[in-house]
Write an enzyme that holds these catalytic residues in place. Structure first.
Site, PDB file in Angstrom:
ATOM      1  N   HIS A 127      54.704   3.697   7.119  1.00 14.44           N
ATOM      2  CA  HIS A 127      55.939   3.395   6.353  1.00 14.44           C
ATOM      3  C   HIS A 127      56.277   4.494   5.343  1.00 14.44           C
ATOM      4  O   HIS A 127      57.328   4.428   4.693  1.00 14.44           O
ATOM      5  CB  HIS A 127      55.813   2.067   5.593  1.00 14.44           C
ATOM      6  CG  HIS A 127      55.647   0.872   6.483  1.00 14.44           C
ATOM      7  ND1 HIS A 127      56.554   0.551   7.468  1.00 14.44           N
ATOM      8  CD2 HIS A 127      54.675  -0.088   6.542  1.00 14.44           C
ATOM      9  CE1 HIS A 127      56.144  -0.554   8.095  1.00 14.44           C
ATOM     10  NE2 HIS A 127      55.004  -0.958   7.559  1.00 14.44           N
ATOM     11  N   ASP A 156      51.668  -0.675  15.912  1.00 16.96           N
ATOM     12  CA  ASP A 156      51.515  -1.619  14.809  1.00 16.96           C
ATOM     13  C   ASP A 156      52.544  -2.745  14.987  1.00 16.96           C
ATOM     14  O   ASP A 156      53.554  -2.582  15.662  1.00 16.96           O
ATOM     15  CB  ASP A 156      51.759  -0.877  13.489  1.00 16.96           C
ATOM     16  CG  ASP A 156      51.434  -1.711  12.260  1.00 16.96           C
ATOM     17  OD1 ASP A 156      50.274  -1.665  11.813  1.00 16.96           O
ATOM     18  OD2 ASP A 156      52.340  -2.409  11.752  1.00 16.96           O
TER      19      ASP A 156
HETATM   20 ZN   LIG Z   1      51.814  -3.396  10.193  1.00 21.28          ZN
END
Ligand SMILES: [Zn+2]
Length: 341
Positions: A124, A161
């Site tokens: 992220h 993910d």
């Molecule tokens: Zn994650």
């Protein structure tokens, strides 16, 4: 050539905030799981590389690196989800250097594959800010290292993910030397990663997103990988495959509800291994991202490790207790039409 190398983030226990789900036990249970299948002691571990300022230059803004270093010295939050401690700056640099070390060893052919237990996680982390528990984008830094130091020219990052890797997507959005592929639960944090996000400028067509609904389960996940992701990889012809891996796709995860079994994760890695063997000199490097249930972490770590070591393994947790949905078929149909597959 050895089959596998590992990176373990020494001292990572000093990056923690009591009660926060991104906690040191996440890595420790993977270590324990790999010990249980006698893999920990037989696989060599790498030290992190010392990266230069230049290695970061097209990944994170200089200004952000200063902000992160200062936030860490003051133990400040980067956003309401993302903490730092006094050691976080150093540990984030180590994780990025560990990711680069694993990518380099696999690129050089010293090892067939690598598994970097990168923590703090990275996918992220955007060019100018950390978010979503992530400080530095480890997999992006590893990719950039190969481009700069090893003259790599075509790399694919596959993000498995639960969450969309918005940071990785942003970093490589308008580039064609690194293509980005993600299959992730949607709608969900961080809100990005729709099918229509395909990259821009020179990078148009080099980003592939597969947003899938909750309860997608093993069949939907594997079908999308076979019918969309592999054909995309064939088109992009990467010289190495870098995988962002989070065990938050597992059915036990408290944040997610994709409901995968660890056996399906093992199957996915078996398929990836055989694909890279035929298509990119067997080069496959895996980087840890999220995952918040400790039992799932222990077992999914075994699923990945045993696959990369080509050793038999049984999933002790079994399939998800509730039924799989089939709304993922919409994602499959839409992706086939957008990508003409
Ligand atoms: Zn994650």
């Amino acid at each position: 050539m050895h089959l596998l190398t590992l990176y373990y983030p020494e001292g990572h226990q000093n990056h923690q905030l009591p009660g926060h789900p991104e906690r040191p036990e996440r890595v420790e249970v993977i270590k324990r799981g790999l010990e249980e299948i006698n893999l920990w002691d037989q696989v060599p571990r790498l030290e992190p590389l010392e990266l230069t300022e230049n290695n970061f230059s097209s990944i994170h803004d200089k200004e952000y690196l200063k902000i992160l270093e200062r936030a860490s010295s003051l133990e400040q939050m980067l956003d309401p989800d993302t903490y730092t401690t006094r050691e976080s700056w150093k540990l984030a640099l180590n994780a990025a250097g560990g990711a680069a070390a694993v990518a380099e060893a696999v690129w050089d052919g010293k090892y067939q594959s690598g598994f970097a237990l990168t923590r703090p996680p990275g996918h992220h982390a955007c060019p100018s800010r950390g978010m979503g528990f992530c400080l530095l984008n480890n997999v992006a830094i590893a990719a950039e290292y190969l481009l700069q130091e090893k003259a790599a020219s075509r790399i694919t990052i596959l993000d498995l993910d639960l969450h969309h890797g918005n940071g990785t997507q942003d970093i490589f959005w308008s580039r064609k030397d690194v293509s980005y592929v993600s299959i992730h639960q949607a709608p969900f944090y961080p809100g990005t990663g729709s099918l229509s996000e395909v990259g821009g400028g020179d990078g148009e067509g080099f980003t592939l997103n597969l947003p899938v609904p909750s309860r997608t389960g093993d069949l939907g996940y594997i079908t999308l990988i076979e019918e969309i992701i592999f054909p995309f990889l064939v088109r992009k012809k990467p010289e190495i495959l870098l995988v962002s891996y989070g065990f938050d796709t597992h059915w036990r995860d408290p944040l997610g509800s994709l409901q995968l079994s660890a056996a399906a994760i093992r199957q996915v890695f078996d398929k990836l291994r055989s694909w890279v063997e035929g298509n990119c000199n067997g080069r496959l490097a895996v980087f840890l991202e999220g995952g918040y249930d400790l039992e799932a972490g222990r077992v999914c770590g075994q699923a990945v490790g045993s696959s990369l070591m080509d050793q038999p393994w049984q999933d002790p947790l079994g399939p998800a207790p509730s039924a799989e949905g089939d709304a993922w078929r919409h994602t499959l149909a839409d992706a086939k039409s957008i990508w003409e597959m």
